[in-house]
Scaffold this active site. Structure first.
Site, PDB file in Angstrom:
ATOM      1  CB  THR A 368     -16.338 -12.127 -13.818  1.00  0.00           C
ATOM      2  OG1 THR A 368     -16.423 -13.272 -13.020  1.00  0.00           O
ATOM      3  CG2 THR A 368     -17.557 -11.263 -13.654  1.00  0.00           C
ATOM      4  CG  ASN A 388     -16.950 -18.775 -10.164  1.00  0.00           C
ATOM      5  OD1 ASN A 388     -16.639 -17.654  -9.773  1.00  0.00           O
ATOM      6  ND2 ASN A 388     -16.835 -19.835  -9.398  1.00  0.00           N
ATOM      7  CB  SER A 440     -17.659 -10.296  -5.105  1.00  0.00           C
ATOM      8  OG  SER A 440     -17.459 -11.188  -4.049  1.00  0.00           O
TER       9      SER A 440
HETATM   10  O1  DON Z   1     -19.975 -13.771  -8.594  1.00  0.00           O
HETATM   11  C1  DON Z   1     -18.837 -13.700  -8.171  1.00  0.00           C
HETATM   12  O2  DON Z   1     -18.503 -12.985  -7.249  1.00  0.00           O
HETATM   13  C2  DON Z   1     -17.761 -14.518  -8.846  1.00  0.00           C
HETATM   14  N1  DON Z   1     -18.336 -15.678  -9.451  1.00  0.00           N
HETATM   15  C3  DON Z   1     -17.046 -13.657  -9.829  1.00  0.00           C
HETATM   16  C4  DON Z   1     -15.930 -14.380 -10.491  1.00  0.00           C
HETATM   17  C5  DON Z   1     -14.927 -13.480 -11.084  1.00  0.00           C
HETATM   18  O3  DON Z   1     -15.018 -12.281 -11.028  1.00  0.00           O
HETATM   19  C6  DON Z   1     -13.769 -14.133 -11.703  1.00  0.00           C
HETATM   20  N2  DON Z   1     -12.895 -13.168 -12.296  1.00  0.00           N
HETATM   21  N3  DON Z   1     -11.798 -12.904 -11.998  1.00  0.00           N
END
Ligand code: DON
Length: 557
Positions: A368, A388, A440
């Site tokens: 992310t 994601n 998150s």
């Molecule tokens: O929206 C979310 O919480 C997750 N899809 C975030 C994914 C994420 O931060 C991956 N990185 N390490």
């Protein structure tokens, strides 16, 4: 051809980036961008130099990251933007992906009701309906000042003519070759043994970005790009349809707010759990004198861990897309509820996650990426965006040149079965057509006396919330400067698994022994979550810092 490209790049770097793009140490008056990629940060600065505001810059940076940071920057995913305007208004834009109309609750289960490994994380079924293009253009039209074509030109040029990839991007692209190999459309663009300095040219993506530049969101959600998405889905039993694309809307939502020791916290509400969880945790910790305990002390770690345990238990039960589930936002962010849930805690022993249940509330892997931007007029933008996982579903939409997200894994495939971040959830976050999966992501702005004090946010899956928390308390409670507040080792606890996940260097031997004596299980953890933060001094000048864990850059002018 090679010569032509080199000439273009030399010309480009002198005309577009003739900036003092170094120093992260100083405070700047005119603008600051902290993002996961240096080229993207430079573009944000260039937009502000041309007279754009922080929102214009954030849209240009968003599209640029889709080109130069393909592992997470995106047009095939979604995100959240939290905005503080210099007239005092705060708002947020939700452009989270949503479940396709043809999705259903048990779509990732086999006939015996067991989760089918990999289905929610790779390939066509794992993708939610993308929201980024709608969200970024909504922000530009409502709060920006520049024309779409102006902010998109940087991303189009980079995709069309290519850019030299950094050693870190070469490394991550090489690590994923095996996973890319399932998809010829991905291999066509990304399939090779990459070396730092190689040119990454993305013609299909340039064409898609040009369509967005020419026709706005319609250039993505209808016409050629929509055809390509739907063709791809039809070939491989994916679910995203024309109707899904036509119906997708970004939503402007009220921010969630709280206070912490005199500071005002502005963050993202549902469908993110981030803002609520952050404020809830701060409300718990406000009852403690963390500054007295000290960063890295057993007492500070115990009390923070116990707070995290309680908050993540409630996250699993009470947080979801508020359009589908009545999230008790006011209760969860109230000081009273925090006090009630965190009563009589002594630091001397670990609780056990089995003792902690979600509260009973009466109804009311990389990657992310986050970027923080502020302009000279006091407008602040905090954006976290994602596909994601690293490179999302690993699937590039043939002919359209962008990675489709694998955000469906953020739903609960089956209650009691953790998602890829080990997070648990309940029926509240089950799959349902048009629902947005719980996130998150915690893009946050902190104000002091109504003025910007800090812009913060991070990737990191379920660990985002605690990383953002620590960036704030490291400054407010532990008195750190921005570099230490971001770079110092962190730890995390998320109720289940019942363990403190501690980065290398977080625990001294004495503290580790003390925590074990108190009954904590400790899991030494790789570095996680790469913050991009801006902090303001009393004169309103800005200093940025991009986490040592990533390879981004904060640039000011
Ligand atoms: O929206 C979310 O919480 C997750 N899809 C975030 C994914 C994420 O931060 C991956 N990185 N390490």
């Amino acid at each position: 051809m090679k010569i032509l490209i080199s000439v273009f790049l030399i010309f480009y770097s002198f005309t577009i980036f003739p900036i003092n793009c170094v120093a992260q140490n100083n405070f700047y008056k005119n603008g600051m961008v902290s993002s996961a990629d240096e080229i993207a940060s430079e573009i944000g600065i260039e937009v502000m130099k041309k007279g754009g505001n922080a929102i214009d810059a954030s849209v240009a940076v968003g599209f640029a990251l889709a080109v130069v940071y393909p592992q997470a920057g995106n047009i095939g995913g979604g995100g959240f933007m939290v905005i503080h305007l210099n007239d005092g208004r705060n708002t947020s834009i939700d452009y989270r992906e949503k479940a396709p109309l043809l999705s259903h609750r048990d779509m990732f289960l086999d006939k015996n009701g067991n989760v089918i490994d990999g289905l929610s994380t790779t390939g066509h079924l794992s993708g939610g309906v993308p929201g980024s293009v709608k969200g970024l253009l909504f922000a530009l039209e409502k709060y920006g000042t520049m024309k779409r074509e102006e902010v998109l030109t940087y991303a189009i040029n980079l995709a069309e003519n290519g850019f030299e990839i950094s050693p870190r991007l070469a490394k991550v692209l090489n690590e994923y070759q095996n996973q890319f190999s399932k998809f010829p459309s991905t291999m066509k663009i990304f399939g090779k043994n990459w070396k730092a300095g190689d040119l990454l040219i993305q013609k299909d993506l340039a064409n898609t970005l040009r369509l967005i530049s020419n026709y706005g969101a319609e250039g993505f959600y209808t016409g050629y790009v929509a055809d390509k998405i739907v063709e791809e889905m039809k070939l491989y039993d994916g679910l995203i349809s024309y109707e899904d694309l036509l119906k997708y809307e970004a939503k402007e939502r009220a921010v969630v707010t709280g206070t912490y020791k005199g500071y005002e916290i502005i963050s993202m509400g549902p469908p993110s759990s981030g803002g609520i969880s952050l404020i809830y945790l701060l409300n718990i910790l406000e009852q403690e004198n963390l500054g007295k305990y000290g960063y890295g002390s057993a007492d500070a770690i115990s009390v923070m861990t116990e707070g995290m345990r309680v908050v993540y238990a409630d996250r699993s039960e009470h947080m979801a897309d508020i359009d589908f589930y009545e999230v008790p936002v006011n209760v969860l962010t109230s000081k009273e509820y925090a006090r009630k849930r965190f009563d009589n805690f002594g630091n001397d022993r670990a609780r056990n996650s089995d003792e902690i249940k979600p509260g009973n509330i009466a109804k009311e892997k990389e990657n992310t990426t986050h970027y923080s931007i502020a302009d000279k007029d006091g407008n602040c933008v905090s954006v976290t965006t994602t596909i994601n996982d690293n490179f999302g579903s690993k699937l590039v939409i043939e002919g359209a040149g962008f990675f489709l997200n694998n955000e469906m894994d953020d739903f609960v495939s089956k209650p009691g079965v953790p998602n890829m971040f080990g997070l648990l959830g309940s029926e509240a976050n089950s799959i349902s057509p048009e629902k947005r999966m719980l996130s998150s992501m915690t893009p946050t702005i902190v104000l002091k006396d109504g003025k910007p004090f800090m812009i913060t946010g991070s990737p990191g899956g379920g660990r985002i919330i605690t990383a953002v928390l620590m960036s704030i308390i490291n400054v407010i409670d532990f008195g750190m400067n921005i570099v230490d507040a971001v770079d110092k080792p962190r730890f995390h606890h998320q109720w289940y698994p019942d363990e403190i996940q501690a980065e290398n260097g977080m625990l001294s031997e004495t503290v580790r022994k003390e925590l074990v004596k108190r009954g904590y299980k400790i899991n030494d953890f790789r570095d996680y979550a790469s913050l991009d933060v801006i902090i303001f001094n009393d004169n309103g000048e800005m200093r940025g810092h991009s986490d040592r864990r990533g390879y981004g850059k904060a640039i000011g002018y």
